[in-house]
Design an enzyme around this catalytic site. Structure first.
Site, PDB file in Angstrom:
ATOM      1  N   HIS A 102       0.806  -1.218   0.000  1.00 28.73           N
ATOM      2  CA  HIS A 102       0.000   0.000   0.000  1.00 28.73           C
ATOM      3  C   HIS A 102       0.843   1.274   0.000  1.00 28.73           C
ATOM      4  O   HIS A 102       0.315   2.341  -0.340  1.00 28.73           O
ATOM      5  CB  HIS A 102      -0.941   0.006   1.205  1.00 28.73           C
ATOM      6  CG  HIS A 102      -2.140  -0.879   0.997  1.00 28.73           C
ATOM      7  ND1 HIS A 102      -2.102  -2.244   1.195  1.00 28.73           N
ATOM      8  CD2 HIS A 102      -3.399  -0.604   0.562  1.00 28.73           C
ATOM      9  CE1 HIS A 102      -3.289  -2.758   0.916  1.00 28.73           C
ATOM     10  NE2 HIS A 102      -4.086  -1.804   0.527  1.00 28.73           N
ATOM     11  N   GLY A 103       2.098   1.189   0.375  1.00 30.54           N
ATOM     12  CA  GLY A 103       2.900   2.397   0.300  1.00 30.54           C
ATOM     13  C   GLY A 103       4.202   2.292   1.063  1.00 30.54           C
ATOM     14  O   GLY A 103       4.376   1.425   1.924  1.00 30.54           O
TER      15      GLY A 103
END
Length: 471
Positions: free
Chosen positions: A325-326
């Site tokens: 997700h990051g």
């Protein structure tokens, strides 16, 4: 280009549909080439300099698939190709998404002073890279044919409804539809209805709830965040991210059906879950099943000899899910939060329990909401401060004017946000009265009203980003 933009709805989509069903109708091959060109143009609209990276990804993975089909009988050579494919794809995503994060952490740990390059993140890189990996692995597992035509691989990886934020459709589900899909009026009309439902979720619910969530998180560090505003912001963000992403998935699935493609569902009312294990069977299903099939099961899944190995497998999946997700410790900790909760649920058998459903639902929703605070915050410290304010009032006290005003102004969006997060409409649609002709006419009228309401909001509101475009 956003699905929820005036230019997409008034120009791009009508023109593409018109050309697809008129000028290019005579040939499936020409229709596929048209969709591929349109998809590249769609991507280039927002990120022209990265379109060559996307094309390179298509060509490289087409070659991996082609070579794999020729050496499949040789296990060693096949595995070498798979390893090379993983190195290639993961290296690209590492450079663009994780290199700066890695260098910052090295700098912090070692104290070394060196220049960290600023690298722009290509939009949708996590989604199209995972689709590319899915293509080659599905060819390796003989779940789909190796495409001799690179344009077919290109269409699978770049198909514009799924390009920027999924769903991460598997190649095995998409392969046959490239040549053999059958468009129908029923598909197109169902696709239009699904698109309008998704558009309404995004524009009417997610965008309005986002205003409250953003206001609450901006108050962090000002000492003006009250306990009530912190809870209101967390609840609004919990609803915002659901309607933002499920709305996008609805629009993507609807657009696919307009062109004859049937895509698997990506959400199944996750906020009715009674455990975090169940929550992840209902939330972002295409990502969860991707990690299950390409990471968890190859590691041994549940069929391992020791509990330590089982927990390692679960840890690996959730650490990677967070990292996907990051490049931020907040995402990694968010993923590990689910590792802890799902491991604990496995240990006590919570997911198989049939009693105390209300308590299990409350536990699940609280943990999911706390997780979203971690997910939304800029850093770990901010997340902890925010969570602390939800239980121990700071300078803003128990309740303040912001909480009262926001509740009054957005109570309607909160009400419908909570109502439609449950399968209320789905159950209603299955009743006999709802399937009558007058009810169907009313449904179409309701969709038209929602459509014009969306257009009105889109014209007057500047807030329209999709959260998952950042991944």
């Amino acid at each position: 280009m956003l699905f929820s933009s005036i230019i997409f709805i008034s120009c791009f989509l009508p023109i593409v549909l018109f050309l697809y069903y008129t000028i290019f109708r005579f040939s499936r091959s020409v229709q596929n080439i048209f969709l591929l060109i349109i998809s590249l143009g769609f991507y280039a609209w927002g990120a022209p300099k990265f379109v060559f990276l996307l094309i390179l990804s298509v060509l490289a993975n087409w070659m991996f698939g082609l070579i794999l089909s020729k050496v499949r009988a040789d296990k060693i050579k096949s595995r070498i190709i798979i390893i090379l494919m993983l190195i290639y794809n993961l290296s690209i995503i590492f450079v663009f998404k994780y290199l700066m994060f890695t260098m910052k952490n090295i700098q912090y740990i070692t104290g070394l002073d060196f220049t960290i390059p600023k690298i722009a993140l290509p939009i949708g890189i996590s989604f199209f890279t995972f689709k590319a990996i899915s293509y080659v692995i599905d060819v390796y597992k003989e779940k789909g044919p190796a495409q001799k035509n690179p344009l077919h691989v290109g269409l699978y990886i770049t198909f514009f409804p799924q390009l920027l934020a999924g769903p991460i459709e598997r190649y095995e589900n998409f392969a046959d539809q490239i040549e053999n899909r059958k468009e129908s009026f029923d598909d197109v009309s169902a696709g239009v209805c699904r698109f309008l439902v998704g558009l309404s979720k995004k524009v009417l619910l997610a965008n309005n709830l986002a205003l409250v969530a953003d206001k609450a998180f901006k108050l962090l560090g000002t000492d003006d965040l009250s306990l009530a505003m912190a809870w209101l912001g967390a609840i609004c963000y919990t609803l915002q991210i659901y309607y933002d992403f499920s709305g996008y998935s609805d629009m993507a699935i609807g657009l696919g059906r307009m062109f004859g493609f049937h895509t698997k569902e990506n959400f199944n009312y996750p906020y009715i879950s009674k455990s975090t294990t169940e929550f992840w069977r209902r939330w972002h299903i295409s990502l969860g099943s991707w990690f299950r099939d390409y990471v968890y099961i190859p590691l041994g899944g549940n069929r391992v000899k020791t509990k330590q190995q089982l927990f390692f497998n679960v840890f690996a999946v959730w650490a990677l899910t967070g990292l996907w997700h990051g490049a931020n410790w907040t995402f990694i900790c968010w993923g590990l939060l689910y590792f802890v909760s799902i491991s604990a649920e496995k240990a006590v058998g919570l997911d198989k329990m049939e009693s105390h459903s209300v308590l299990r639902h409350i536990y699940t929703m609280l943990l999911v909401m706390f997780g979203w605070v971690l997910f939304r915050a800029d850093n770990i410290v901010d997340a902890l401060v925010y969570l602390k304010t939800m239980f121990v009032p700071g300078g803003g006290g128990f309740i303040d004017a912001d909480a009262i005003v926001c509740t009054k102004e957005y109570i309607v969006f909160l009400f419908f946000g909570i109502l439609f997060s449950r399968p209320f409409a789905k159950k209603l649609a299955k009743t006999k009265p709802a399937q009558s002709k007058p009810a169907q006419i009313l449904y179409v009228i309701a969709l038209m009203v929602l459509f014009f309401a969306c257009i009105s909001y889109m014209l007057k509101s500047a807030y329209n980003p999709f959260i998952y475009f950042n991944f």
